[in-house]
Design a protein around this motif. Structure first.
Motif, PDB file in Angstrom:
ATOM      1  N   THR A 157      -2.204   0.865  -1.438  1.00  0.00           N
ATOM      2  CA  THR A 157      -3.164   1.435  -0.339  1.00  0.00           C
ATOM      3  C   THR A 157      -3.773   0.435  -0.197  1.00  0.00           C
ATOM      4  O   THR A 157      -3.118  -0.345   1.093  1.00  0.00           O
ATOM      5  CB  THR A 157      -3.459   2.693   0.326  1.00  0.00           C
ATOM      6  OG1 THR A 157      -2.532   3.776   0.089  1.00  0.00           O
ATOM      7  CG2 THR A 157      -3.978   2.468   1.149  1.00  0.00           C
ATOM      8  N   MET A 158      -4.509  -0.126  -1.034  1.00  0.00           N
ATOM      9  CA  MET A 158      -5.131  -0.858  -1.779  1.00  0.00           C
ATOM     10  C   MET A 158      -4.898  -2.245  -1.049  1.00  0.00           C
ATOM     11  O   MET A 158      -5.008  -3.157   0.017  1.00  0.00           O
ATOM     12  CB  MET A 158      -5.918  -1.579  -2.561  1.00  0.00           C
ATOM     13  CG  MET A 158      -7.071  -0.227  -2.963  1.00  0.00           C
ATOM     14  SD  MET A 158      -8.779  -0.672  -3.986  1.00  0.00           S
ATOM     15  CE  MET A 158      -9.273   0.561  -4.382  1.00  0.00           C
ATOM     16  N   GLY A 159      -3.533  -2.483  -1.804  1.00  0.00           N
ATOM     17  CA  GLY A 159      -2.825  -3.694  -1.130  1.00  0.00           C
ATOM     18  C   GLY A 159      -1.713  -3.997  -0.300  1.00  0.00           C
ATOM     19  O   GLY A 159      -1.819  -4.707   0.625  1.00  0.00           O
ATOM     20  N   ASP A 160      -1.624  -2.575   0.121  1.00  0.00           N
ATOM     21  CA  ASP A 160      -0.723  -2.902   1.375  1.00  0.00           C
ATOM     22  C   ASP A 160      -2.089  -2.537   2.588  1.00  0.00           C
ATOM     23  O   ASP A 160      -1.369  -3.340   4.166  1.00  0.00           O
ATOM     24  CB  ASP A 160      -0.394  -1.471   1.977  1.00  0.00           C
ATOM     25  CG  ASP A 160       0.314  -0.522   2.866  1.00  0.00           C
ATOM     26  OD1 ASP A 160       1.519  -1.700   3.019  1.00  0.00           O
ATOM     27  OD2 ASP A 160       0.147  -0.137   3.906  1.00  0.00           O
TER      28      ASP A 160
ATOM     29  N   LEU B 281       4.133   2.276   2.945  1.00  0.00           N
ATOM     30  CA  LEU B 281       4.117   1.102   2.223  1.00  0.00           C
ATOM     31  C   LEU B 281       4.648  -0.319   3.298  1.00  0.00           C
ATOM     32  O   LEU B 281       5.906  -0.441   3.194  1.00  0.00           O
ATOM     33  CB  LEU B 281       4.039   1.423   0.466  1.00  0.00           C
ATOM     34  CG  LEU B 281       2.983   1.953   0.328  1.00  0.00           C
ATOM     35  CD1 LEU B 281       3.586   2.104  -1.334  1.00  0.00           C
ATOM     36  CD2 LEU B 281       1.597   1.477   0.082  1.00  0.00           C
ATOM     37  N   SER B 282       3.905  -1.774   3.014  1.00  0.00           N
ATOM     38  CA  SER B 282       4.028  -2.749   3.441  1.00  0.00           C
ATOM     39  C   SER B 282       5.261  -3.318   2.195  1.00  0.00           C
ATOM     40  O   SER B 282       5.185  -4.418   2.595  1.00  0.00           O
ATOM     41  CB  SER B 282       3.989  -3.003   4.162  1.00  0.00           C
ATOM     42  OG  SER B 282       2.582  -3.575   3.028  1.00  0.00           O
ATOM     43  N   ILE B 283       5.954  -2.829   1.631  1.00  0.00           N
ATOM     44  CA  ILE B 283       6.939  -2.949   0.724  1.00  0.00           C
ATOM     45  C   ILE B 283       8.683  -3.815   1.056  1.00  0.00           C
ATOM     46  O   ILE B 283       9.039  -3.450   1.817  1.00  0.00           O
ATOM     47  CB  ILE B 283       7.087  -1.854   0.110  1.00  0.00           C
ATOM     48  CG1 ILE B 283       5.306  -2.294  -0.800  1.00  0.00           C
ATOM     49  CG2 ILE B 283       7.922  -2.688  -1.415  1.00  0.00           C
ATOM     50  CD1 ILE B 283       5.668  -0.762  -2.362  1.00  0.00           C
ATOM     51  N   ASP B 284       8.397  -4.847   0.378  1.00  0.00           N
ATOM     52  CA  ASP B 284       9.826  -5.833   0.486  1.00  0.00           C
ATOM     53  C   ASP B 284      10.894  -5.048  -0.612  1.00  0.00           C
ATOM     54  O   ASP B 284      10.705  -5.304  -1.489  1.00  0.00           O
ATOM     55  CB  ASP B 284       9.866  -7.286   0.828  1.00  0.00           C
ATOM     56  CG  ASP B 284      11.108  -7.237   0.954  1.00  0.00           C
ATOM     57  OD1 ASP B 284      11.989  -6.631   0.835  1.00  0.00           O
ATOM     58  OD2 ASP B 284      11.443  -9.144   0.621  1.00  0.00           O
ATOM     59  N   TRP B 285      11.593  -4.086  -0.222  1.00  0.00           N
ATOM     60  CA  TRP B 285      12.278  -3.039  -1.144  1.00  0.00           C
ATOM     61  C   TRP B 285      13.416  -3.260  -1.397  1.00  0.00           C
ATOM     62  O   TRP B 285      14.209  -3.346  -2.795  1.00  0.00           O
ATOM     63  CB  TRP B 285      12.418  -1.330  -0.531  1.00  0.00           C
ATOM     64  CG  TRP B 285      11.307  -0.548  -0.558  1.00  0.00           C
ATOM     65  CD1 TRP B 285      10.297  -0.281   0.604  1.00  0.00           C
ATOM     66  CD2 TRP B 285      10.927  -0.523  -2.067  1.00  0.00           C
ATOM     67  NE1 TRP B 285       9.601   0.466   0.089  1.00  0.00           N
ATOM     68  CE2 TRP B 285       9.400   0.550  -1.074  1.00  0.00           C
ATOM     69  CE3 TRP B 285      10.912   0.245  -3.136  1.00  0.00           C
ATOM     70  CZ2 TRP B 285       8.800   1.637  -2.159  1.00  0.00           C
ATOM     71  CZ3 TRP B 285      10.542   0.614  -3.986  1.00  0.00           C
ATOM     72  CH2 TRP B 285       9.235   1.289  -3.426  1.00  0.00           C
ATOM     73  N   SER B 286      13.963  -4.384  -0.503  1.00  0.00           N
ATOM     74  CA  SER B 286      14.688  -5.574  -0.921  1.00  0.00           C
ATOM     75  C   SER B 286      15.203  -6.136  -2.294  1.00  0.00           C
ATOM     76  O   SER B 286      15.612  -7.270  -2.981  1.00  0.00           O
ATOM     77  CB  SER B 286      15.420  -6.253   0.015  1.00  0.00           C
ATOM     78  OG  SER B 286      14.582  -7.462   0.432  1.00  0.00           O
TER      79      SER B 286
ATOM     80  N   PRO C 130      -4.298  -1.678   9.494  1.00  0.00           N
ATOM     81  CA  PRO C 130      -3.812  -1.472   8.012  1.00  0.00           C
ATOM     82  C   PRO C 130      -4.191  -0.138   6.952  1.00  0.00           C
ATOM     83  O   PRO C 130      -3.631  -0.471   6.336  1.00  0.00           O
ATOM     84  CB  PRO C 130      -5.053  -2.384   7.000  1.00  0.00           C
ATOM     85  CG  PRO C 130      -5.892  -3.489   8.618  1.00  0.00           C
ATOM     86  CD  PRO C 130      -4.949  -2.613   9.702  1.00  0.00           C
ATOM     87  N   MET C 131      -5.609   0.924   7.185  1.00  0.00           N
ATOM     88  CA  MET C 131      -5.447   1.654   7.277  1.00  0.00           C
ATOM     89  C   MET C 131      -4.376   3.332   6.597  1.00  0.00           C
ATOM     90  O   MET C 131      -4.124   3.942   6.444  1.00  0.00           O
ATOM     91  CB  MET C 131      -7.118   2.207   7.071  1.00  0.00           C
ATOM     92  CG  MET C 131      -7.921   0.928   6.737  1.00  0.00           C
ATOM     93  SD  MET C 131      -8.219   0.381   7.695  1.00  0.00           S
ATOM     94  CE  MET C 131      -9.497  -0.697   7.033  1.00  0.00           C
ATOM     95  N   THR C 132      -4.214   3.140   8.440  1.00  0.00           N
ATOM     96  CA  THR C 132      -3.290   4.128   9.143  1.00  0.00           C
ATOM     97  C   THR C 132      -2.314   3.982   9.763  1.00  0.00           C
ATOM     98  O   THR C 132      -2.516   3.670  11.478  1.00  0.00           O
ATOM     99  CB  THR C 132      -3.945   5.458   9.590  1.00  0.00           C
ATOM    100  OG1 THR C 132      -5.487   4.810  10.534  1.00  0.00           O
ATOM    101  CG2 THR C 132      -5.233   5.984   8.634  1.00  0.00           C
ATOM    102  N   PRO C 133      -0.990   2.897   9.439  1.00  0.00           N
ATOM    103  CA  PRO C 133      -0.734   2.245   9.768  1.00  0.00           C
ATOM    104  C   PRO C 133       0.514   3.127  11.512  1.00  0.00           C
ATOM    105  O   PRO C 133       0.461   3.025  12.022  1.00  0.00           O
ATOM    106  CB  PRO C 133       0.584   1.575   9.438  1.00  0.00           C
ATOM    107  CG  PRO C 133       0.052   2.559   7.905  1.00  0.00           C
ATOM    108  CD  PRO C 133      -1.157   3.278   7.854  1.00  0.00           C
ATOM    109  N   HIS C 134       0.398   4.703  10.667  1.00  0.00           N
ATOM    110  CA  HIS C 134       1.358   5.372  11.319  1.00  0.00           C
ATOM    111  C   HIS C 134       0.807   5.784  12.974  1.00  0.00           C
ATOM    112  O   HIS C 134       1.634   5.859  13.804  1.00  0.00           O
ATOM    113  CB  HIS C 134       2.298   6.411  10.543  1.00  0.00           C
ATOM    114  CG  HIS C 134       2.693   6.069   9.758  1.00  0.00           C
ATOM    115  ND1 HIS C 134       2.043   6.646   8.112  1.00  0.00           N
ATOM    116  CD2 HIS C 134       4.250   6.066   8.786  1.00  0.00           C
ATOM    117  CE1 HIS C 134       2.613   6.180   7.528  1.00  0.00           C
ATOM    118  NE2 HIS C 134       3.710   5.694   7.706  1.00  0.00           N
ATOM    119  N   LEU C 135      -0.240   6.373  12.803  1.00  0.00           N
ATOM    120  CA  LEU C 135      -0.937   6.886  13.727  1.00  0.00           C
ATOM    121  C   LEU C 135      -1.701   5.192  14.351  1.00  0.00           C
ATOM    122  O   LEU C 135      -1.660   5.900  15.521  1.00  0.00           O
ATOM    123  CB  LEU C 135      -2.719   7.703  13.286  1.00  0.00           C
ATOM    124  CG  LEU C 135      -3.517   7.685  14.120  1.00  0.00           C
ATOM    125  CD1 LEU C 135      -2.780   8.676  15.566  1.00  0.00           C
ATOM    126  CD2 LEU C 135      -4.322   8.100  13.657  1.00  0.00           C
ATOM    127  N   ALA C 136      -1.960   4.616  14.016  1.00  0.00           N
ATOM    128  CA  ALA C 136      -2.328   2.924  15.054  1.00  0.00           C
ATOM    129  C   ALA C 136      -0.836   2.858  15.627  1.00  0.00           C
ATOM    130  O   ALA C 136      -0.426   2.389  17.122  1.00  0.00           O
ATOM    131  CB  ALA C 136      -2.488   2.507  14.268  1.00  0.00           C
TER     132      ALA C 136
END
Length: 848
Positions: free
Chosen positions: A56-59, A116-121, A752-758
């Protein structure tokens, strides 16, 4: 009024992000790049709240950088080779590959709901053939460049698992898995020449300004540069070819206190003696049962064997010192020989006491101090002492001054030479196990050790192996082991050792820049994405992983796989604290602890009503069952609640204690934010109000403070500002337009902390596109300047009131206003102040 439903909200927005490939990293000439990376996990099968906090910190950083217009690389991989997979195969049957990939699938499924904003590709595991095949290619390039070599070395040997153990795998002298007493054994091993870069690795630490000071110090101590004296004792009655014993010492100022010389059981002289002397051979064999770790050496009973050989003291050839083989001396440190000065080294003191050797002081606390010692006198090198047996120079000197004087004296008299040495030793990478990257060399009876041809890579691990007996199954696999020599074509055998897993994690950051390439890296991609702008991980990796990665970056630059600019791969490093939890235990009928999961305990009791013993919070551990499953938390409260809590409770570098009440409080706050959005959405769009300017000023102050908090890793401080601004917005009577702007900005700052709610608030208020890609709000500097200031008033050091005055009000007027305050007047009760101190913009102190 609608309700906050995280399960629905989070699934919906994760699908949108995935559909739109929002987080796929793309090189762009029009944007600055930003590479954020968390240390990748070992696929143990379950994630825990520590993982949640780390990622989450990295995210937060990754999402913030997307919003500020960067092309962001935020990848994920798996540190997948190593002994645990083999242990599982031996314990429960099956195959390490199946166990590992099954765990990866489980952990990926647990991580994705976090949003998480990860590039899973770009995902890979180090046990992927595509990855370790390129690692083999790197090895061959390093070998050609002279960065790899093979030699005999003394290693930690587990006689049960029949494998070499790294120092970190030896616990209290025993193998971490088998529990067997670790032995010292001499084997032919492969090594990376990391010691050649000792000075470079040390000096470059000064350029790592965005690394924690404690990490740089730990690396500095591990590299261990020291200035000392290299000299030799001449021997008496030693075997031919051993007329001298070379010694390196960092304390030449204590040479006049020498009472014995000690050599390692693996010293060339000891090996000669043990050939013909059964007593020496038995003693050396016993010494080799001690591991090579500093812990093993320091905790073992100090023992020695008098060889009967004597040496002449370099300052007094008539003065002879006995030569002992000692179990606390390692061949890999210094020259494998030391002189003992018992008066100033506790280890030597214990040894001398045991074997009735002289204890001779070379320095004392003062001139009139008694030379009789009950323990070694070891002051700091910077502390001035009285040298009663010193070299040229003042009698009262610090250790550092005396060392320089001793080296100068010895050099002038031809006794030795001052040299600089390093504690860092070459990196032994050979491991006698199956589940690791095969070392791509072949042993030919005609050609010797032959590198495999690159066109034959990857050398893939065979699947059909058995773990029904100890040792490396590759040694027992003839169809894989037996091969043709790449040089002459004759029958040969593959190297069956595999690489240390530290190798796998020492270049993964570079592979993420081009994970599908048919070369280790692609220079254009590496030049664009490297360095890692922000690296995040546990302090437990502060020494070896980071040191080895720094070496690998240099080696990859030398061999053409990284640009010169990436020679230090991590620009900034952050080491986060742990997530802790109370331990719940009962006792069995033999008094042994029985641990219980948090979800099995309610109000200090189990389901059957029995009481549990509660142990104060400790690092989450599967063995102690004080783990909190993030999936349970996400199911109950949503991912945003878990993210908000682990970020808000304490500074990120400190430990955070997970509590059910804290999670509930975080959920309630996010529900309030959603309800606030819902209320504002239902307002009359044309309605006026009061306090628009005050609300917008508070909004811009919040933008400034949250931005500063994120950029400085002060996530908890940023969240505190968000709490405060939410409260301000809840109380506001401003117009719909002002409140809508404020709640949309609040959503952006929370994103950045609560991306879905935002994201949901943004859509609810009619925001354009996704909040994830919306530009980060910028504070209006004019709004940050306040026309008024609120000053606390202290009377005799106790806060009694506060006043709000114009920011430019003169001191005399501030004083008048403070003394006119009703609360101050009541406190003074007619007394006349002796002094009134006005600190502009800060405080008013009234002294009575």
């Amino acid at each position: 009024m609608t309700r906050y439903t995280p399960a629905e909200i989070e699934a919906r927005w994760q699908e949108v992000w995935s559909r739109d490939a929002v987080f796929e990293a793309v090189r762009s000439a029009d944007k600055p790049k930003y590479y954020v990376l968390e240390m990748f996990p070992y696929p143990s099968g379950r994630i825990h709240m520590g993982h949640v906090r780390n990622y989450t910190m990295g995210d937060v950083i990754a999402r913030y950088k997307i919003a500020t217009g960067h092309s962001v690389l935020h990848p994920m991989g798996w540190d997948a080779f190593g002994m645990p997979a083999e242990n599982a195969a031996m314990a429960i049957g099956g195959h390490p590959k199946d166990w590992t990939y099954g765990n990866i699938a489980d952990m990926r499924d647990q991580m994705k709901p976090l949003g998480l904003s990860i590039d899973w590709s770009r995902e890979f595991a180090t046990c992927d053939v595509d990855y370790y095949g390129q690692q083999q290619s790197l090895f061959l390039d390093f070998l050609e460049a002279g960065l790899v070599y093979r030699k005999n070395a003394v290693v930690n040997w587990d006689p049960v698992d029949m494998t070499v153990l790294a120092n970190e795998q030896v616990e209290q002298g025993r193998g971490w898995r088998s529990g067997a007493l670790v032995e010292r054994r001499e084997l032919t091993q492969w090594f990376f020449k990391i010691s050649d870069y000792s000075e470079d690795l040390l000096e470059a630490l000064d350029r790592l300004e965005n690394w924690p000071a404690k990490v740089r110090l730990m690396q500095e101590n591990w590299i261990g540069r020291s200035r000392g004296l290299q000299f030799a004792f001449s021997t008496i009655d030693a075997p031919d070819g051993h007329d001298r014993i070379d010694v390196y010492t960092t304390r030449p100022d204590t040479l006049l206190g020498a009472s014995f010389v000690g050599i390692s059981p693996d010293h060339p002289l000891a090996k000669v003696l043990e050939r013909d002397n059964p007593e020496v051979a038995a003693f050396c064999a016993e010494c080799r049962q001690i591991g090579t770790t500093e812990e093993a050496i320091e905790t073992a009973e100090k023992r020695g064997l008098d060889t009967g050989i004597r040496v002449r003291h370099p300052f007094d050839t008539a003065h002879e010192l006995p030569v002992y083989i000692a179990n606390f001396i390692l061949m890999d440190y210094g020259t494998g020989a030391i002189f003992g000065c018992p008066a100033h080294d506790q280890r030597d003191f214990e040894f001398a006491t045991k074997y009735d050797l002289p204890i001779i002081s070379t320095y004392l606390p003062s001139e009139d101090s008694d030379e009789t010692l009950s323990e070694a006198y070891v002051p700091a090198k910077t502390e001035p002492v009285f040298y009663n047996r010193g070299f040229a120079g003042e009698a009262h000197q610090t250790g550092l001054e005396a060392i320089d004087a001793a080296i100068e004296f010895c050099e002038q008299n031809g006794i030795g030479q001052g040299v600089t040495k390093y504690r860092l030793r070459d990196w032994g990478l050979s491991r006698q196990r199956y589940w690791g990257c095969p070392i791509p060399v072949v042993h030919c009876t005609v050609c010797g050790v032959v590198p495999e041809k690159k066109e034959n890579l990857p050398i893939e691990l065979p699947y059909d192996v058995s773990f029904d007996q100890p040792g490396n199954p590759l040694d027992r696999h003839p169809t894989w082991r037996d091969c043709d020599c790449p040089s002459c074509g004759r029958p040969a055998k593959r190297e069956t050792d595999t690489m240390d897993t530290f190798v796998d994690s020492s270049w993964y950051f570079a592979r993420f820049t081009a994970p599908g390439a048919d070369t280790p890296t692609v220079m254009e991609d590496a030049a664009y994405w490297m360095n890692v702008d922000q690296y995040i991980g546990g302090v437990e990796h502060a020494i070896l992983h980071l040191l080895y990665s720094r070496f690998f970056a240099r080696a990859m630059q030398i061999t053409g796989h990284l640009p010169q600019s990436a020679i230090e791969p991590f620009d900034a490093l952050f080491t986060q604290g742990m997530v802790t939890h109370e331990i719940y235990q009962t006792r069995d009928d033999k008094g042994r602890p029985v641990y219980h999961l948090p979800e099995d305990v309610t109000d200090g009791k189990l389901a059957d009503g029995s009481d549990v013993e509660i142990i104060p919070s400790a690092k989450m551990s599967k063995s102690k069952k004080n783990v909190v499953d993030p999936i349970n938390i996400i199911s109950a409260y949503g991912a945003d609640t878990a993210r908000w809590f682990v970020l808000s409770d304490s500074p990120p570098e400190r430990d955070v204690e997970w509590t059910a009440s804290g999670a509930e409080a975080a959920f309630k706050h996010l529900s309030r934010v959603w309800n606030l959005c819902d209320r504002i959405g239902a307002m009359d769009k044309g309605s006026g109000g009061q306090g628009d300017a005050e609300l917008l000023r508070a909004m811009h102050l919040c933008i400034h403070d949250v931005t500063m908090g994120i950029e400085s890793f002060g996530f908890n401080a940023a969240i505190a500002k968000l709490y405060a601004f939410t409260a301000t917005l809840q109380k506001s009577k401003a117009s719909h337009a002002a409140q809508r702007e404020a709640v949309m900005t609040l959503a952006q700052l929370m994103s950045p902390m609560t991306p879905h709610l935002a994201e949901d608030i943004w859509a609810h208020q009619g925001g354009e596109g996704l909040i994830t890609t919306a530009p980060w709000p910028v504070a209006d500097a004019a709004m940050l300047v306040s026309d008024t200031v609120t000053l606390p008033i202290q009377v005799n050091g106790k806060r009694r009131a506060e006043i709000t005055v114009p920011a430019d009000l003169p001191k005399e007027e501030v004083e008048k206003a403070a003394l006119a305050d009703q609360a101050v007047l009541r406190t003074l009760d007619g007394a006349v102040p002796k002094k009134v101190i006005v600190v502009p913009g800060r405080i008013v102190n009234v002294v009575v």
